[in-house]
Design a protein around this motif. Sequence first.
Motif, short mmCIF file in Angstrom:
data_model
loop_
_atom_site.label_atom_id
_atom_site.label_comp_id
_atom_site.label_asym_id
_atom_site.label_seq_id
_atom_site.Cartn_x
_atom_site.Cartn_y
_atom_site.Cartn_z
N TRP A 235 18.19 -1.64 -8.96
CA TRP A 235 18.19 -0.33 -7.90
C TRP A 235 17.42 -0.01 -7.15
CZ3 TRP A 235 22.78 1.05 -6.69
CH2 TRP A 235 22.70 2.37 -5.59
N THR A 236 17.30 0.03 -5.34
CA THR A 236 16.59 -0.12 -4.21
C THR A 236 17.17 1.54 -3.66
OG1 THR A 236 15.68 -0.28 -2.95
CG2 THR A 236 17.77 -0.88 -2.67
N VAL A 237 16.47 2.40 -2.94
CA VAL A 237 16.69 3.59 -2.39
C VAL A 237 17.55 3.18 -0.95
CG1 VAL A 237 15.43 4.82 -3.35
CG2 VAL A 237 14.89 4.20 -0.87
N THR B 10 19.19 9.28 -7.74
CA THR B 10 19.46 8.31 -9.00
C THR B 10 18.40 6.56 -9.10
OG1 THR B 10 21.01 6.91 -7.71
CG2 THR B 10 21.96 9.21 -8.77
N TRP B 11 17.81 7.23 -9.02
CA TRP B 11 16.78 5.63 -9.06
C TRP B 11 15.93 6.27 -10.03
CZ3 TRP B 11 11.04 5.60 -9.54
CH2 TRP B 11 11.31 3.90 -8.64
N PHE B 12 15.49 7.49 -9.96
CA PHE B 12 14.58 8.03 -10.33
C PHE B 12 15.35 8.08 -12.11
CE2 PHE B 12 12.55 9.20 -6.74
CZ PHE B 12 10.90 8.81 -7.41
N LEU B 13 16.53 8.53 -12.69
CA LEU B 13 17.70 8.22 -13.86
C LEU B 13 17.78 6.84 -14.88
CD1 LEU B 13 20.41 11.00 -12.44
CD2 LEU B 13 18.29 11.26 -13.93
N ARG B 14 17.70 6.28 -13.30
CA ARG B 14 18.11 4.36 -13.98
C ARG B 14 16.97 3.17 -12.55
NH1 ARG B 14 18.69 0.92 -18.49
NH2 ARG B 14 19.27 -0.85 -17.50
N ILE C 150 0.95 -0.53 -0.15
CA ILE C 150 0.27 0.05 0.42
C ILE C 150 0.93 0.94 -0.10
CG2 ILE C 150 -2.11 1.22 1.23
CD1 ILE C 150 -3.21 -1.26 -0.38
N ASP C 151 2.14 1.10 0.48
CA ASP C 151 2.81 2.66 0.83
C ASP C 151 3.33 2.64 -0.48
OD1 ASP C 151 3.73 4.39 2.02
OD2 ASP C 151 5.28 3.65 3.75
N ALA C 152 4.18 1.15 -1.26
CA ALA C 152 4.80 1.65 -2.61
C ALA C 152 3.86 2.24 -3.26
CB ALA C 152 5.23 0.61 -2.83
N PHE C 153 2.96 1.25 -3.83
CA PHE C 153 1.47 2.16 -4.38
C PHE C 153 1.31 3.55 -3.96
CE2 PHE C 153 -2.59 2.29 -6.07
CZ PHE C 153 -2.61 2.15 -7.84
N LYS C 154 1.06 3.83 -3.11
CA LYS C 154 0.40 5.58 -2.45
C LYS C 154 1.30 6.41 -3.26
CE LYS C 154 0.06 8.02 2.13
NZ LYS C 154 0.23 8.18 3.46
N TRP C 155 2.62 6.42 -3.07
CA TRP C 155 3.71 7.50 -3.58
C TRP C 155 4.20 6.88 -4.81
CZ3 TRP C 155 7.64 9.99 -1.69
CH2 TRP C 155 7.77 10.23 -0.10
N GLY D 177 -1.70 -6.89 -12.58
CA GLY D 177 -2.07 -5.29 -13.38
C GLY D 177 -1.93 -4.15 -12.77
N PHE D 178 -0.12 -4.07 -12.61
CA PHE D 178 0.59 -2.70 -11.69
C PHE D 178 1.42 -3.01 -12.78
CE2 PHE D 178 -2.34 -4.53 -8.52
CZ PHE D 178 -2.86 -2.58 -8.44
N HIS D 179 2.49 -1.43 -12.65
CA HIS D 179 3.38 -1.21 -13.49
C HIS D 179 5.00 -1.55 -13.04
CE1 HIS D 179 6.39 1.25 -15.41
NE2 HIS D 179 5.45 1.82 -15.88
N PRO D 180 5.25 -2.53 -13.72
CA PRO D 180 7.28 -3.54 -13.25
C PRO D 180 7.84 -2.32 -12.11
CG PRO D 180 6.53 -2.96 -15.87
CD PRO D 180 5.41 -2.75 -15.34
N PHE D 181 7.78 -1.32 -12.63
CA PHE D 181 9.12 -0.67 -11.63
C PHE D 181 8.05 0.30 -10.30
CE2 PHE D 181 11.16 2.51 -15.02
CZ PHE D 181 11.69 1.30 -15.49
N LEU D 182 6.43 -0.62 -10.55
CA LEU D 182 6.15 -0.62 -8.36
C LEU D 182 7.17 -1.90 -7.90
CD1 LEU D 182 4.17 0.29 -6.62
CD2 LEU D 182 2.49 -1.27 -7.41
N THR D 183 7.82 -2.69 -8.32
CA THR D 183 8.15 -3.89 -8.36
C THR D 183 9.39 -2.94 -6.70
OG1 THR D 183 8.29 -5.24 -9.64
CG2 THR D 183 9.88 -5.84 -7.96
N ASN D 184 10.84 -2.63 -7.37
CA ASN D 184 11.39 -1.93 -6.86
C ASN D 184 10.74 -0.87 -5.35
OD1 ASN D 184 12.94 -4.48 -7.98
ND2 ASN D 184 14.26 -2.73 -8.74
N ARG D 185 10.17 -0.48 -5.25
CA ARG D 185 9.34 0.61 -5.20
C ARG D 185 9.22 -0.78 -3.73
NH1 ARG D 185 10.71 3.32 -2.94
NH2 ARG D 185 9.80 5.46 -2.95
#
Length: 289
Positions: free
Chosen positions: A142-144, A134-138, A14-19, A190-198
Amino acid sequence: MTDLADDLTSMAVIDAFKWWVNNDFEFLQRTEVLDATGQRTDNEVGRMDLSTFRDIADAYGVSRNVPGSPKDDVAGKILKKLSSPEMSASLLGSMCARKDKLVEFTRANAISVIYKETGRSVNRELASALSKITWFLRPEDWTVFDRYVGVAVLRRIGSGTMQMESFYDRLAPDFKEVSAAVSKAVVRHGFHPFLTNRIIDKFLFCHGLGMFDKKLRSHGKMTDSFVRASTQNDKLQRTSVKLHRSSLVASKLALGKHVSERLDGLAEEIRPILSAVSWTEPTPALGGR
């Protein structure tokens, strides 16, 4: 369902999807990693302007460590160096190679911060800030890094480059495999794959948050007391985790039944994946305090 299971995986989802809906999706579009429809662009490494740099720093609570000026010289100089061909190329490497270059960059670009409250000047390494920027560049592989995820994985307090190095070294052997398994579930629901590492980040964050217990000191103020030997049940009972969970329950309610049920299904599927990884096992501290 609008209830939130009392476990850290459900909270992380839930937190990751919220962000994601409030910040991350837009920022990835602004760095041209994602296009207007949310598809991955052909840019291997994103592009960032000063406004986006500042907005990400503000959203992630690290702006205080990058002081501004009428010309925003500090942030501008860091961004210029961060956008160099050498640094851009480093973001394409493995987690450990990327970490090594980021640690080197962070140490070479420590900044002097003067805090208004005390007038004291402190040299700060922007370890957490730059791991997030840098997560937003690539975003791939990677995770923060921040204080809480570091504590969750290493069982010791720290936020500088030494802690960051150890954090990524501990994650790296299993990260690709775990991320790939979670990503399959994320896409299947049904969610975006980039949600994974978040989600992985928020899972570690919740574990770290639960390793601090609020204590009333003799001067009457509440402080966070670090508790290294914390089980998952201990963490769920901590005041900070309970408050965080309450906030996420409210967020989930606002998402509506359809999205909430998909997120519940995702959490149920990835719970055994994240639980099987040794990252958050209550092992002795890895050196240091």
